[in-house]
Design a protein around this motif. Structure first.
Motif, short mmCIF file in Angstrom:
data_model
loop_
_atom_site.label_atom_id
_atom_site.label_comp_id
_atom_site.label_asym_id
_atom_site.label_seq_id
_atom_site.Cartn_x
_atom_site.Cartn_y
_atom_site.Cartn_z
N TYR A 1 -59.98 122.62 53.93
CA TYR A 1 -59.95 122.04 55.27
C TYR A 1 -61.24 121.70 55.50
O TYR A 1 -61.44 120.42 56.12
CB TYR A 1 -59.47 123.18 56.03
CG TYR A 1 -58.54 122.69 57.13
CD1 TYR A 1 -59.13 122.10 58.27
CD2 TYR A 1 -57.12 122.86 57.08
CE1 TYR A 1 -57.98 121.71 59.48
CE2 TYR A 1 -56.56 122.27 58.24
CZ TYR A 1 -56.69 121.61 59.11
OH TYR A 1 -56.05 121.33 60.16
N LYS A 2 -62.19 122.50 55.26
CA LYS A 2 -63.63 121.96 55.37
C LYS A 2 -64.04 120.79 54.82
O LYS A 2 -64.91 120.07 55.29
CB LYS A 2 -64.54 123.04 55.22
CG LYS A 2 -64.50 124.50 55.98
CD LYS A 2 -65.12 125.49 55.40
CE LYS A 2 -66.59 125.59 55.28
NZ LYS A 2 -67.07 126.90 54.91
N PHE B 1 -63.56 117.55 56.70
CA PHE B 1 -64.74 117.21 57.84
C PHE B 1 -66.11 117.73 57.48
O PHE B 1 -66.58 118.78 57.82
CB PHE B 1 -64.36 118.04 59.11
CG PHE B 1 -62.92 117.60 59.55
CD1 PHE B 1 -62.60 116.54 60.27
CD2 PHE B 1 -61.95 118.62 59.40
CE1 PHE B 1 -61.71 116.17 60.67
CE2 PHE B 1 -60.55 118.07 59.60
CZ PHE B 1 -60.38 117.07 60.55
N CYS C 1 -62.90 117.80 64.80
CA CYS C 1 -62.07 118.68 63.97
C CYS C 1 -61.57 120.01 64.60
O CYS C 1 -60.91 120.81 63.84
CB CYS C 1 -62.75 119.05 62.59
SG CYS C 1 -64.40 119.98 62.69
N ASP D 1 -58.03 120.72 65.07
CA ASP D 1 -57.23 121.22 63.85
C ASP D 1 -57.63 122.46 63.42
O ASP D 1 -56.76 123.21 62.88
CB ASP D 1 -57.56 120.01 62.83
CG ASP D 1 -57.09 118.79 63.12
OD1 ASP D 1 -55.68 118.53 63.57
OD2 ASP D 1 -57.83 117.73 63.33
N CYS E 1 -66.79 124.04 62.01
CA CYS E 1 -66.07 123.39 62.90
C CYS E 1 -66.37 124.23 64.44
O CYS E 1 -65.32 124.32 64.94
CB CYS E 1 -64.84 122.93 62.82
SG CYS E 1 -64.19 121.38 63.73
#
Length: 267
Positions: free
Chosen positions: A49-50, A53, A61, A64, A88
């Motif tokens: 996921y990181k 972004f 981000c 999310d 994030c």
């Protein structure tokens, strides 16, 4: 589906592809995202996921990351608190605590206990901030009730500020067009001080509101720095300082750069 992935598609199950994750996020297919969580585990899912972004300060981000945190708690329960990530702006942590309150209800003693077990004051603060998000949702987006709930958690002023900021950030996120929130709140475009002028006027609450209000002004003015600065100039002393501090933070987020010279030019 889980058996198909693990028994017949071991290579695909072992490697979470970026495009798959993007599709899941865009289409809000939480069921499929939950499946990936079961297949690859929490740590690898957060790591992938990181990768979507790369700029960790990118505030865009954060929403999310909240959704991912809620999903992790739904699938892992209390175990989710053991996977702290500052990625994030600690959005995953906020989502975990948010979902905890959604499931357990408002239990100030239990919230403090869970947050304190994270160790450092920074981690505790992010946990308390997540509680602020969860409390507004729990109180059906009633700002006054959520603020009163934050006061009942009874922590020091710095941590109380984190809770209040969580409340106002959740209010801001729910105001965004397309937020998908069934409790979408109203943004009063003609009243730049709303909701700060409609809540508790104590210094700590107002500080939290003004800091988050900069995001609203910035968003609804289409990222106009002059209008955001004009808003800051309507305040005095500590509130003005907090407002400009927040504006600098949003500059780094919305300009999508960590280049100090470019950020200074923006300021």
């Amino acid at each position: 589906d889980f058996k198909i992935y693990t028994n017949f598609l071991p290579e695909q199950a072992a490697q979470l592809r970026k495009q798959d994750l993007i599709n899941l996020m865009v289409n809000n297919q939480e069921g499929r995202l939950a499946l990936w969580l079961r297949v690859v585990g929490i740590e690898k899912l957060i790591a992938q996921y990181k990768g979507l972004f790369p700029n960790q300060s990118l505030i865009l981000c954060h929403k999310d990351a909240h959704a991912l945190g809620r999903l992790i708690y739904q699938n892992s329960g209390a175990e989710a608190f053991g996977y702290y990530s500052s990625w994030c702006n600690s959005g995953v942590v906020h989502g975990v605590v948010d979902e905890f309150i959604n499931e357990k209800g408002f239990a100030p003693g239990e919230i403090k206990k869970i947050c304190r077990e994270l160790g450092s004051e920074n981690k505790i603060g992010e946990c308390i901030h997540g509680a602020g998000h969860g409390l507004l949702a729990y109180e059906d987006y009633n700002l006054g009730k959520a603020i009163d709930d934050c006061k009942q958690i009874r922590v020091n002023s710095k941590l109380s500020l984190a809770c209040f900021q969580g409340v106002f950030m959740e209010h801001y996120l729910a105001s965004l067009p397309g937020s998908g929130n069934v409790h979408q709140v109203k943004f009063v475009g003609s009243d730049i001080d709303y909701p700060c002028n409609a809540v508790d006027q104590s210094d700590l609450v107002q500080n939290a509101c003004v800091v988050v209000q900069v995001a609203s002004v910035f968003t609804y003015s289409e990222r106009n720095f002059d209008k955001a600065a004009d808003y800051c100039e309507t305040h005095d002393n500590e509130l003005r300082e907090a407002c400009y501090f927040s504006l600098g933070f949003h500059a780094s987020a919305f300009l999508k750069t960590s280049d100090l010279e470019k950020l200074m030019q923006g300021c």
